[in-house]
Design a protein around this motif. Structure first.
Motif, PDB file in Angstrom:
ATOM      1  N   LEU A  22       0.733  -1.066  -0.171  1.00  0.00           N
ATOM      2  CA  LEU A  22      -0.281   0.091   0.067  1.00  0.00           C
ATOM      3  C   LEU A  22       0.897   1.422   0.206  1.00  0.00           C
ATOM      4  CD1 LEU A  22      -2.986  -1.082   2.497  1.00  0.00           C
ATOM      5  CD2 LEU A  22      -2.547  -1.194   0.044  1.00  0.00           C
ATOM      6  N   GLN A  23       1.875   1.090   0.235  1.00  0.00           N
ATOM      7  CA  GLN A  23       2.972   2.715  -0.102  1.00  0.00           C
ATOM      8  C   GLN A  23       4.164   2.376  -0.539  1.00  0.00           C
ATOM      9  OE1 GLN A  23       1.388   1.981   4.220  1.00  0.00           O
ATOM     10  NE2 GLN A  23       2.283   0.057   3.362  1.00  0.00           N
ATOM     11  N   ASP A  24       2.993   1.155  -1.175  1.00  0.00           N
ATOM     12  CA  ASP A  24       4.672   1.723  -2.821  1.00  0.00           C
ATOM     13  C   ASP A  24       4.995   2.843  -3.183  1.00  0.00           C
ATOM     14  OD1 ASP A  24       5.455  -0.760  -1.927  1.00  0.00           O
ATOM     15  OD2 ASP A  24       5.073  -2.039  -3.451  1.00  0.00           O
ATOM     16  N   ASN A  25       2.606   3.312  -4.027  1.00  0.00           N
ATOM     17  CA  ASN A  25       2.832   4.677  -3.970  1.00  0.00           C
ATOM     18  C   ASN A  25       2.944   5.549  -3.706  1.00  0.00           C
ATOM     19  OD1 ASN A  25       2.648   5.440  -7.358  1.00  0.00           O
ATOM     20  ND2 ASN A  25       0.700   5.305  -7.701  1.00  0.00           N
ATOM     21  N   GLY A  26       3.119   5.771  -2.430  1.00  0.00           N
ATOM     22  CA  GLY A  26       2.687   6.720  -1.739  1.00  0.00           C
ATOM     23  C   GLY A  26       3.659   7.628  -1.916  1.00  0.00           C
ATOM     24  N   PHE A 145      -2.850  -3.688  -4.899  1.00  0.00           N
ATOM     25  CA  PHE A 145      -2.557  -3.018  -3.216  1.00  0.00           C
ATOM     26  C   PHE A 145      -1.620  -1.606  -3.932  1.00  0.00           C
ATOM     27  CE2 PHE A 145      -5.021  -6.035  -1.474  1.00  0.00           C
ATOM     28  CZ  PHE A 145      -5.342  -5.723  -0.454  1.00  0.00           C
ATOM     29  N   THR A 146      -0.701  -1.614  -4.318  1.00  0.00           N
ATOM     30  CA  THR A 146       0.075  -0.235  -4.142  1.00  0.00           C
ATOM     31  C   THR A 146      -1.014   0.728  -5.138  1.00  0.00           C
ATOM     32  OG1 THR A 146       2.090  -1.706  -4.928  1.00  0.00           O
ATOM     33  CG2 THR A 146       1.659   0.836  -6.455  1.00  0.00           C
ATOM     34  N   GLY A 147      -1.612  -0.150  -6.916  1.00  0.00           N
ATOM     35  CA  GLY A 147      -2.954   0.796  -6.641  1.00  0.00           C
ATOM     36  C   GLY A 147      -3.836   1.244  -5.438  1.00  0.00           C
ATOM     37  N   PHE A 148      -4.803   0.632  -5.004  1.00  0.00           N
ATOM     38  CA  PHE A 148      -5.282   1.262  -3.701  1.00  0.00           C
ATOM     39  C   PHE A 148      -4.639   2.427  -2.684  1.00  0.00           C
ATOM     40  CE2 PHE A 148      -7.204  -3.092  -3.512  1.00  0.00           C
ATOM     41  CZ  PHE A 148      -8.651  -2.754  -4.229  1.00  0.00           C
ATOM     42  N   GLY A 149      -3.035   2.272  -2.408  1.00  0.00           N
ATOM     43  CA  GLY A 149      -2.088   2.887  -1.486  1.00  0.00           C
ATOM     44  C   GLY A 149      -2.073   4.123  -2.644  1.00  0.00           C
ATOM     45  N   ILE A 151      -4.763   5.096  -4.952  1.00  0.00           N
ATOM     46  CA  ILE A 151      -6.209   6.071  -5.002  1.00  0.00           C
ATOM     47  C   ILE A 151      -5.975   6.707  -3.671  1.00  0.00           C
ATOM     48  CG2 ILE A 151      -7.768   5.462  -4.763  1.00  0.00           C
ATOM     49  CD1 ILE A 151      -8.094   3.522  -6.480  1.00  0.00           C
ATOM     50  N   LEU A 152      -5.386   5.980  -2.537  1.00  0.00           N
ATOM     51  CA  LEU A 152      -6.276   6.939  -1.021  1.00  0.00           C
ATOM     52  C   LEU A 152      -5.240   8.187  -0.808  1.00  0.00           C
ATOM     53  CD1 LEU A 152      -6.504   6.679   1.387  1.00  0.00           C
ATOM     54  CD2 LEU A 152      -5.233   5.320   2.154  1.00  0.00           C
ATOM     55  N   PHE A 153      -4.075   7.856  -1.037  1.00  0.00           N
ATOM     56  CA  PHE A 153      -2.649   8.964  -1.232  1.00  0.00           C
ATOM     57  C   PHE A 153      -2.951  10.408  -1.606  1.00  0.00           C
ATOM     58  CE2 PHE A 153       0.188   4.964   1.069  1.00  0.00           C
ATOM     59  CZ  PHE A 153       0.304   5.867   1.986  1.00  0.00           C
ATOM     60  N   GLN A 154      -3.424  10.159  -2.924  1.00  0.00           N
ATOM     61  CA  GLN A 154      -3.738  10.671  -4.143  1.00  0.00           C
ATOM     62  C   GLN A 154      -4.249  11.340  -4.018  1.00  0.00           C
ATOM     63  OE1 GLN A 154      -3.177   8.846  -8.288  1.00  0.00           O
ATOM     64  NE2 GLN A 154      -0.714   9.258  -8.117  1.00  0.00           N
ATOM     65  N   THR A 155      -5.986  10.877  -3.533  1.00  0.00           N
ATOM     66  CA  THR A 155      -7.200  11.162  -3.199  1.00  0.00           C
ATOM     67  C   THR A 155      -7.249  12.197  -1.795  1.00  0.00           C
ATOM     68  OG1 THR A 155      -7.983   9.971  -4.361  1.00  0.00           O
ATOM     69  CG2 THR A 155      -9.890  11.359  -3.058  1.00  0.00           C
ATOM     70  N   LEU A 156      -6.316  12.113  -1.197  1.00  0.00           N
ATOM     71  CA  LEU A 156      -6.552  11.905   0.276  1.00  0.00           C
ATOM     72  C   LEU A 156      -5.554  13.399   0.188  1.00  0.00           C
ATOM     73  CD1 LEU A 156      -7.504  12.644   3.427  1.00  0.00           C
ATOM     74  CD2 LEU A 156      -5.542  10.617   3.900  1.00  0.00           C
ATOM     75  N   GLY A 157      -4.630  13.423  -0.477  1.00  0.00           N
ATOM     76  CA  GLY A 157      -3.177  14.167  -0.822  1.00  0.00           C
ATOM     77  C   GLY A 157      -3.996  15.491  -1.659  1.00  0.00           C
ATOM     78  N   THR A 260      -4.465   5.568 -10.538  1.00  0.00           N
ATOM     79  CA  THR A 260      -4.649   4.168  -9.325  1.00  0.00           C
ATOM     80  C   THR A 260      -5.310   3.163  -9.925  1.00  0.00           C
ATOM     81  OG1 THR A 260      -4.725   5.549  -8.061  1.00  0.00           O
ATOM     82  CG2 THR A 260      -2.765   5.529  -8.580  1.00  0.00           C
ATOM     83  N   LEU A 261      -6.973   3.701  -9.816  1.00  0.00           N
ATOM     84  CA  LEU A 261      -7.998   2.516 -10.172  1.00  0.00           C
ATOM     85  C   LEU A 261      -7.650   1.924 -11.376  1.00  0.00           C
ATOM     86  CD1 LEU A 261     -10.557   1.280  -9.640  1.00  0.00           C
ATOM     87  CD2 LEU A 261     -11.667   3.568 -10.408  1.00  0.00           C
ATOM     88  N   GLY A 262      -7.485   2.269 -12.442  1.00  0.00           N
ATOM     89  CA  GLY A 262      -7.527   1.386 -13.203  1.00  0.00           C
ATOM     90  C   GLY A 262      -5.300   0.324 -12.985  1.00  0.00           C
ATOM     91  N   THR A 263      -5.163   0.600 -12.396  1.00  0.00           N
ATOM     92  CA  THR A 263      -3.737  -0.430 -12.177  1.00  0.00           C
ATOM     93  C   THR A 263      -4.499  -1.355 -11.093  1.00  0.00           C
ATOM     94  OG1 THR A 263      -2.044   1.337 -12.192  1.00  0.00           O
ATOM     95  CG2 THR A 263      -1.730  -0.024 -10.175  1.00  0.00           C
TER      96      THR A 263
END
Length: 399
Positions: A22-26, A145-149, A151-157, A260-263
């Motif tokens: 999940l942190q890979d794409n942070g 899960f890298t993609g899930f992370g 989405i979370l980091f980018q949307t929240l950021g 990241t959703l596509g990922t």
């Protein structure tokens, strides 16, 4: 042979490894805020501002060089703990120390170092604990899960940046929850035991120095090319969307999240696709990336950019885990760590050098996207040819 684990079930083990992914794409938490950060530091050129994204990518290129030696010196649990500390300090730090762009960049280096450890560590753990189709599925799910992370980091950021650009860095606080469980419960791989068992099967397997085949370097180079072209959108989309009045700051993070959703979508089916179609999915995914880039070149609405981002993410969810799996299949178990490191070395190199190459060829952002689309097509054709040659050579070796 699959490593056995003590005290936890295999499904729990999978979850713990995927939590690391999940942190890979942070690194992407700050991407939606690039234009706002540029406005906050008007004397800094946009190329310097873009280093907030590209410096962590540079670390992705550098850290894999040291990763194999790092896991030889330290247990993987301690490597994970060190990476977690760097990720949190470097991630949240700019939210508090944000008056100097160079301090921000220094902290972003720490994030890059952490991600440069998380990425190969995650795949390395999969190689340690899984084999065959189960390994391929786990590589795919790790990318999902890298993609899930992401989405979370980018949307929240992006959402936090709409209040103040520096707030985007508070997005990294969610990593405390994700990393706590792997740090506490992830077992240490019994790597030496597995190597000894393999030595019994083949007496020469550990007496020779493990060499990385040229095919691993060649295949990894295509990962470099993929991210070299993909970063044309990543580093330019925020500027195009805001300066052309297509979207407002709060929407940029959401638009990026569709990548990241596509990922996530493609990675979830990666194992099945690889099993059914083989490595032909890699050049096909490159062609999808070409369509994505051309769509972005033609896009003048939020919806069109969303489609472009989704398609690029879809292709990356196949290309990245596909090349990782391909490279680990080209070596013996004891060469897996080096093969993973080579792959991430190329991934980070392509990501880092992308803006320096494309921003110095005399094209505006949209012109760069059109060029990247053409280059993706050429790369897809080349990858198809290389894959065929590798398969032919391996079949001849078997015979």
């Amino acid at each position: 042979m699959v490593l056995k684990t003590k005290g936890i079930g295999r499904n729990v083990l999978k979850v713990l490894i995927l939590l690391i992914a999940l942190q890979d794409n942070g690194m992407g938490a700050a991407t939606p805020a690039l234009q706002s950060i540029s406005e906050a530091f008007p004397k800094a050129g946009y190329q310097l501002i873009s280093m907030i994204v590209t410096l962590p990518a540079l670390m992705l290129a550098i850290m894999p060089i040291f990763y194999p030696k790092l896991v030889q010196l330290l247990k993987k649990r301690w490597v994970l703990i060190g990476a977690a500390v760097l990720f949190l300090v470097g991630g949240v730090g700019p939210a508090f120390i944000n008056s100097n762009i160079f301090i921000i960049l220094l902290l972003r280096v720490l994030v890059g170092i952490a991600c440069g450890i998380f990425m190969p560590l995650c795949v390395d753990l999969i190689v340690d604990f899984f084999e065959g189709n189960e390994r391929a599925r786990m590589v795919g799910w790790s990318s999902a899960f890298t993609g899930f992370g992401g989405i979370l980091f980018q949307t929240l950021g992006g959402y936090l940046a709409s209040y103040h650009w520096s707030y985007c860095f508070f997005a990294y606080l969610v990593a405390v929850i994700f990393l706590l469980f792997p740090v506490i419960f992830l077992p240490e791989p019994m790597r030496e035991k597995k190597l000894m068992n393999r030595k019994v099967e083949n007496q020469n397997i550990t007496s020779q120095k493990v060499k990385t085949p040229f095919s691993v370097w060649l295949t990894g180079f295509f990962l470099c090319l993929f991210w070299l072209f993909a970063y044309v959108i990543i580093t330019n989309a925020s500027t195009v969307l805001i300066t052309e009045g297509i979207a407002v700051q709060s929407q940029v993070g959401l638009i990026f999240s569709f990548m990241t959703l596509g990922t996530v979508v493609s990675s979830a089916f990666f194992g099945k696709l690889l099993e059914k179609m083989g490595y032909i999915i890699l050049p096909l995914a490159m062609m999808v990336a070409a369509v994505s880039m051309f769509t972005a070149f033609m896009a003048h609405s939020v919806g069109s950019f969303i489609v472009a981002m989704f398609l690029l993410g879809f292709s990356s969810g196949i290309v990245t885990p596909g090349i990782m799996e391909r490279n680990t299949s080209l070596v013996r178990y004891e060469g897996g760590t080096k093969a993973v490191s080579v792959s991430y070395l190329f991934l980070g190199t392509g990501s880092f050098i992308s803006p320096y190459i494309f921003n110095n060829i005399g094209l505006d952002a949209r012109g760069q996207m059109r060029l990247a689309a053409i280059l993706f097509v050429a790369t897809a054709i080349s990858l198809f040819i290389v894959n065929r040659r590798i398969d032919v050579k391996r079949n001849m070796e078997v015979l």
